[in-house]
Design a protein around this motif. Structure first.
Motif, PDB file in Angstrom:
ATOM      1  N   ASN A 279      -7.600  23.577  -2.135  1.00 19.65           N
ATOM      2  CA  ASN A 279      -8.860  22.022  -1.772  1.00 19.65           C
ATOM      3  C   ASN A 279      -7.998  20.930  -2.712  1.00 19.65           C
ATOM      4  OD1 ASN A 279     -11.242  21.200  -0.617  1.00 19.65           O
ATOM      5  ND2 ASN A 279     -11.378  20.880  -3.142  1.00 19.65           N
ATOM      6  N   LYS A 280      -8.015  21.063  -4.203  1.00 20.01           N
ATOM      7  CA  LYS A 280      -7.427  19.994  -5.346  1.00 20.01           C
ATOM      8  C   LYS A 280      -6.399  19.810  -4.390  1.00 20.01           C
ATOM      9  CE  LYS A 280      -6.713  20.275 -10.005  1.00 20.01           C
ATOM     10  NZ  LYS A 280      -6.533  20.375 -11.411  1.00 20.01           N
ATOM     11  N   THR A 281      -5.628  20.569  -4.426  1.00 19.64           N
ATOM     12  CA  THR A 281      -4.470  19.608  -3.630  1.00 19.64           C
ATOM     13  C   THR A 281      -4.125  18.597  -2.778  1.00 19.64           C
ATOM     14  OG1 THR A 281      -2.977  22.071  -4.406  1.00 19.64           O
ATOM     15  CG2 THR A 281      -1.970  20.337  -2.826  1.00 19.64           C
ATOM     16  N   LEU A 282      -5.088  19.063  -1.577  1.00 17.38           N
ATOM     17  CA  LEU A 282      -5.610  18.377  -0.597  1.00 17.38           C
ATOM     18  C   LEU A 282      -6.135  17.223  -1.412  1.00 17.38           C
ATOM     19  CD1 LEU A 282      -6.958  21.150   1.625  1.00 17.38           C
ATOM     20  CD2 LEU A 282      -4.745  19.731   2.308  1.00 17.38           C
ATOM     21  N   VAL A 283      -7.086  17.433  -2.551  1.00 18.13           N
ATOM     22  CA  VAL A 283      -7.493  16.656  -2.092  1.00 18.13           C
ATOM     23  C   VAL A 283      -6.315  15.231  -3.159  1.00 18.13           C
ATOM     24  CG1 VAL A 283      -9.040  15.448  -4.549  1.00 18.13           C
ATOM     25  CG2 VAL A 283      -9.642  16.941  -2.921  1.00 18.13           C
ATOM     26  N   GLY A 284      -5.284  15.365  -4.015  1.00 20.07           N
ATOM     27  CA  GLY A 284      -4.206  14.685  -4.093  1.00 20.07           C
ATOM     28  C   GLY A 284      -3.745  14.174  -2.688  1.00 20.07           C
ATOM     29  N   ILE A 285      -3.339  14.822  -1.747  1.00 19.97           N
ATOM     30  CA  ILE A 285      -2.979  14.125  -0.936  1.00 19.97           C
ATOM     31  C   ILE A 285      -3.627  13.076  -0.175  1.00 19.97           C
ATOM     32  CG2 ILE A 285      -2.230  14.877   1.548  1.00 19.97           C
ATOM     33  CD1 ILE A 285      -1.091  17.912   0.475  1.00 19.97           C
ATOM     34  N   GLN A 286      -4.703  13.677  -0.082  1.00 21.11           N
ATOM     35  CA  GLN A 286      -5.858  12.353   0.835  1.00 21.11           C
ATOM     36  C   GLN A 286      -6.366  11.346  -0.597  1.00 21.11           C
ATOM     37  OE1 GLN A 286      -7.656  11.448   3.433  1.00 21.11           O
ATOM     38  NE2 GLN A 286      -9.590  12.134   3.400  1.00 21.11           N
ATOM     39  N   ASN A 287      -6.507  11.504  -1.482  1.00 20.03           N
ATOM     40  CA  ASN A 287      -6.001  10.144  -2.550  1.00 20.03           C
ATOM     41  C   ASN A 287      -4.576   9.386  -2.606  1.00 20.03           C
ATOM     42  OD1 ASN A 287      -8.689  11.137  -2.986  1.00 20.03           O
ATOM     43  ND2 ASN A 287      -7.938  11.683  -5.120  1.00 20.03           N
ATOM     44  N   THR A 288      -3.671  10.067  -2.398  1.00 18.52           N
ATOM     45  CA  THR A 288      -2.115   9.161  -2.096  1.00 18.52           C
ATOM     46  C   THR A 288      -2.839   8.637  -1.237  1.00 18.52           C
ATOM     47  OG1 THR A 288      -1.059  11.150  -3.404  1.00 18.52           O
ATOM     48  CG2 THR A 288       0.037   9.512  -2.221  1.00 18.52           C
ATOM     49  N   GLY A 289      -2.885   9.205   0.336  1.00 14.37           N
ATOM     50  CA  GLY A 289      -2.885   8.990   1.480  1.00 14.37           C
ATOM     51  C   GLY A 289      -3.385   7.609   2.045  1.00 14.37           C
ATOM     52  N   LYS A 290      -5.046   7.900   1.000  1.00 12.76           N
ATOM     53  CA  LYS A 290      -5.740   6.486   1.059  1.00 12.76           C
ATOM     54  C   LYS A 290      -5.166   5.372   0.387  1.00 12.76           C
ATOM     55  CE  LYS A 290     -10.017   8.393   1.473  1.00 12.76           C
ATOM     56  NZ  LYS A 290     -10.323   7.785   3.046  1.00 12.76           N
ATOM     57  N   LEU A 291      -4.679   5.472  -0.943  1.00 18.63           N
ATOM     58  CA  LEU A 291      -3.649   4.643  -1.807  1.00 18.63           C
ATOM     59  C   LEU A 291      -2.153   3.625  -0.594  1.00 18.63           C
ATOM     60  CD1 LEU A 291      -3.298   5.736  -4.950  1.00 18.63           C
ATOM     61  CD2 LEU A 291      -4.949   3.674  -4.170  1.00 18.63           C
ATOM     62  N   ILE A 292      -2.051   4.549   0.255  1.00 22.44           N
ATOM     63  CA  ILE A 292      -0.551   3.956   1.229  1.00 22.44           C
ATOM     64  C   ILE A 292      -1.320   3.245   1.870  1.00 22.44           C
ATOM     65  CG2 ILE A 292       0.670   4.598   2.422  1.00 22.44           C
ATOM     66  CD1 ILE A 292       1.755   7.148   0.832  1.00 22.44           C
ATOM     67  N   PHE A 293      -2.025   3.209   2.534  1.00 27.51           N
ATOM     68  CA  PHE A 293      -2.498   3.355   3.896  1.00 27.51           C
ATOM     69  C   PHE A 293      -3.353   1.948   2.988  1.00 27.51           C
ATOM     70  CE2 PHE A 293      -1.848   6.836   5.729  1.00 27.51           C
ATOM     71  CZ  PHE A 293      -0.719   5.853   6.668  1.00 27.51           C
ATOM     72  N   LYS A 294      -4.636   1.855   2.028  1.00 28.79           N
ATOM     73  CA  LYS A 294      -5.076   0.441   1.735  1.00 28.79           C
ATOM     74  C   LYS A 294      -3.659  -0.295   1.698  1.00 28.79           C
ATOM     75  CE  LYS A 294      -7.754  -1.195  -2.333  1.00 28.79           C
ATOM     76  NZ  LYS A 294      -8.017  -0.459  -3.589  1.00 28.79           N
ATOM     77  N   TRP A 295      -2.630   0.036   1.001  1.00 32.98           N
ATOM     78  CA  TRP A 295      -1.354  -1.114   0.378  1.00 32.98           C
ATOM     79  C   TRP A 295      -0.912  -1.475   1.621  1.00 32.98           C
ATOM     80  CZ3 TRP A 295       4.221  -0.989  -0.628  1.00 32.98           C
ATOM     81  CH2 TRP A 295       4.450  -2.367  -1.185  1.00 32.98           C
ATOM     82  N   ALA A 296      -1.030  -0.592   2.676  1.00 31.27           N
ATOM     83  CA  ALA A 296      -0.287  -1.171   4.156  1.00 31.27           C
ATOM     84  C   ALA A 296      -1.307  -2.488   4.815  1.00 31.27           C
ATOM     85  CB  ALA A 296      -0.604  -0.174   5.240  1.00 31.27           C
ATOM     86  N   MET A 297      -2.853  -2.369   4.397  1.00 31.49           N
ATOM     87  CA  MET A 297      -3.558  -2.986   5.148  1.00 31.49           C
ATOM     88  C   MET A 297      -3.370  -3.927   4.180  1.00 31.49           C
ATOM     89  SD  MET A 297      -5.465  -2.004   7.632  1.00 31.49           S
ATOM     90  CE  MET A 297      -7.740  -3.003   7.141  1.00 31.49           C
ATOM     91  N   GLU A 298      -3.210  -4.371   2.820  1.00 34.69           N
ATOM     92  CA  GLU A 298      -2.857  -5.194   1.999  1.00 34.69           C
ATOM     93  C   GLU A 298      -1.680  -5.993   2.477  1.00 34.69           C
ATOM     94  OE1 GLU A 298      -3.193  -3.958  -2.234  1.00 34.69           O
ATOM     95  OE2 GLU A 298      -5.488  -4.133  -1.461  1.00 34.69           O
ATOM     96  N   LYS A 299      -0.962  -5.337   2.581  1.00 37.15           N
ATOM     97  CA  LYS A 299       0.097  -6.406   2.904  1.00 37.15           C
ATOM     98  C   LYS A 299       0.079  -6.604   4.682  1.00 37.15           C
ATOM     99  CE  LYS A 299       2.132  -5.950  -1.638  1.00 37.15           C
ATOM    100  NZ  LYS A 299       2.602  -6.990  -1.453  1.00 37.15           N
ATOM    101  N   SER A 300      -0.614  -6.276   5.610  1.00 39.55           N
ATOM    102  CA  SER A 300      -0.721  -6.931   6.520  1.00 39.55           C
ATOM    103  C   SER A 300       0.425  -6.241   7.410  1.00 39.55           C
ATOM    104  CB  SER A 300      -0.104  -8.070   6.647  1.00 39.55           C
ATOM    105  OG  SER A 300      -1.839  -9.151   6.358  1.00 39.55           O
ATOM    106  N   VAL A 301       0.807  -5.108   6.568  1.00 42.47           N
ATOM    107  CA  VAL A 301       1.334  -3.987   7.399  1.00 42.47           C
ATOM    108  C   VAL A 301       0.873  -3.480   9.112  1.00 42.47           C
ATOM    109  CG1 VAL A 301       2.608  -1.742   7.883  1.00 42.47           C
ATOM    110  CG2 VAL A 301       3.448  -3.790   6.389  1.00 42.47           C
TER     111      VAL A 301
END
Length: 406
Positions: free
Chosen positions: A142-164
């Protein structure tokens, strides 16, 4: 509505296109203004619609977005390409600890098999959630999945900011969890690993009589203070108050275990990790003896000694450089084999051993948490309750006996 709706890939001959039977998809093309540099009209087009009505609805949405200034033209960037760009940006900010950067890279590696060739604009909630579900099915913690989920959120948040992308597929995603059974909980309690006091005495004796150089001081420090291995490797002589018998924990160390001379001192894991640990006379004596031997090595190799004041400094080669965590792990396994003790014990388990011994002495949980630099830790609590359980039963028995005697 202004626009042209058509089937660009229709293979039906002549007039039969009005009654298309080849299954071609609908597309649209609409005027969206004048290009400021060329003066020519600007057009947007999009295809892949099953019906003309679907194409008209999509065109209407695009026109509204264009009028409101909210239209985002999603590029054909793949997840692999965008994640790599994000990682380089994240790494370059200089605001993130190396350990966290390494964790983000590991998280991206886990997501790639499910998303790497997909366009960012085509990844939706279902696609992203399926990746998390598959990773959970593979047995990731579960701890590993939390890290993956948090990383995914950061990537797609940046994609939103960059209008991708227009929408964030991670917004309503969740980490799958398997409901634990009673047997799982009982098994978990049984796997709390630490050394009993007799086992610790045997281990420390082996470290003193059969250990490699510095083994005794290394494991005395871990056992007597409960400090983390990274904190021990980062410890400097100036952090030890020999008169007041205190150790100040103000930093930890990061290295990749491959390049001894490349290391980085970092702030502690949490705010509570910055603390002072009281130590006894026995450990002071061991430290003084170790410092004397270290000074001899420093003098013999004064021209090449890496004199940065490290307590657990190398004394056979790469003189003066701090020891790295991987070497302490190797030394632990070696001594466990010699003593025939539990091979699953790691250097970190000495913190749990420290907790168990303090609990056995009747030290309160909060005092132990303060000593270890914990705000909250489930394993520490489990060890504490496990050790103090017999005393709680004893208290209950004595209470009942007292009432019977009234």
């Amino acid at each position: 509505m202004k626009g042209h709706f058509y089937k660009p890939h229709c293979k039906c001959p002549g007039k039969q296109k009005k009654k298309c039977g080849c299954g071609a998809k609908w597309s649209f093309i609409i005027d969206v203004g004048i290009h400021p540099q060329t003066g020519k009209r600007k057009q947007k087009k999009k295809g892949g619609f099953d019906t003309k009505g679907d194409a008209e609805a999509a065109a209407a949405i695009m026109l509204v977005e264009l009028q409101q200034g909210t239209f985002v033209e999603e590029p054909n960037t793949s997840f692999m390409e965008f994640a790599d760009n994000w990682y380089n940006y994240y790494q370059s900010t200089g605001k993130v600890k190396p350990g966290t950067i390494r964790m983000r890279k590991y998280a991206i590696k886990n997501l790639l098999p499910y998303l790497q060739y997909l366009k960012m604009k085509d990844i939706n909630l279902s696609t992203y959630q399926n990746a998390l579900n598959e990773l959970h099915a593979e047995g990731l913690a579960n701890k590993t999945l939390v890290g993956i989920q948090n990383t995914g959120k950061l990537i797609f948040k940046w994609a939103m900011e960059k209008s991708v992308i227009k929408t964030d597929p991670t917004l309503y995603s969740y980490i799958p969890k398997t409901r634990e059974t009673v047997e799982d909980l009982e098994r978990k309690k049984e796997t709390i690993n630490y050394l009993e006091k007799e086992e610790l005495a045997l281990f420390l004796d082996a470290a003193k009589t059969k250990g490699l150089e510095r083994d005794y001081v290394i494991f005395m420090m871990l056992a007597y203070t409960g400090m983390r291995v990274g904190e021990l490797c980062a410890l400097k002589w100036k952090d030890i108050d020999f008169e007041e018998h205190r150790i100040s924990i103000t930093k930890t160390i990061y290295s990749d275990n491959k390049h001894v001379k490349e290391y980085e001192l970092l702030t502690p894991k949490t705010k509570r990790s910055n603390r002072i640990i009281e130590i006894d006379e026995d450990l002071i004596k061991v430290l003084e003896e170790h410092r004397a031997r270290q000074n001899e090595v420093r003098m013999r190799h004064r021209n090449t000694y890496h004199d940065k004041d490290f307590v657990i400094a190398k004394m056979i080669s790469n003189y003066g450089y701090p020891e790295y965590v991987g070497q302490v792990e190797y030394r632990t396994k070696r001594l466990l084999k010699i003593t025939n003790l539990n091979p699953s014990i790691t250097p970190h388990k000495f913190r749990h051993t420290h907790v168990s011994l303090l609990a056995e002495l009747g030290i309160g949980l909060q005092e132990i948490m303060d000593r270890l630099g914990h705000e909250d830790d489930a394993t520490t609590k489990n060890v504490y309750w496990h050790v103090t359980k017999p005393k709680k039963k004893e208290a209950s028995t004595k209470f009942a006996e007292m009432l019977r005697e009234l």
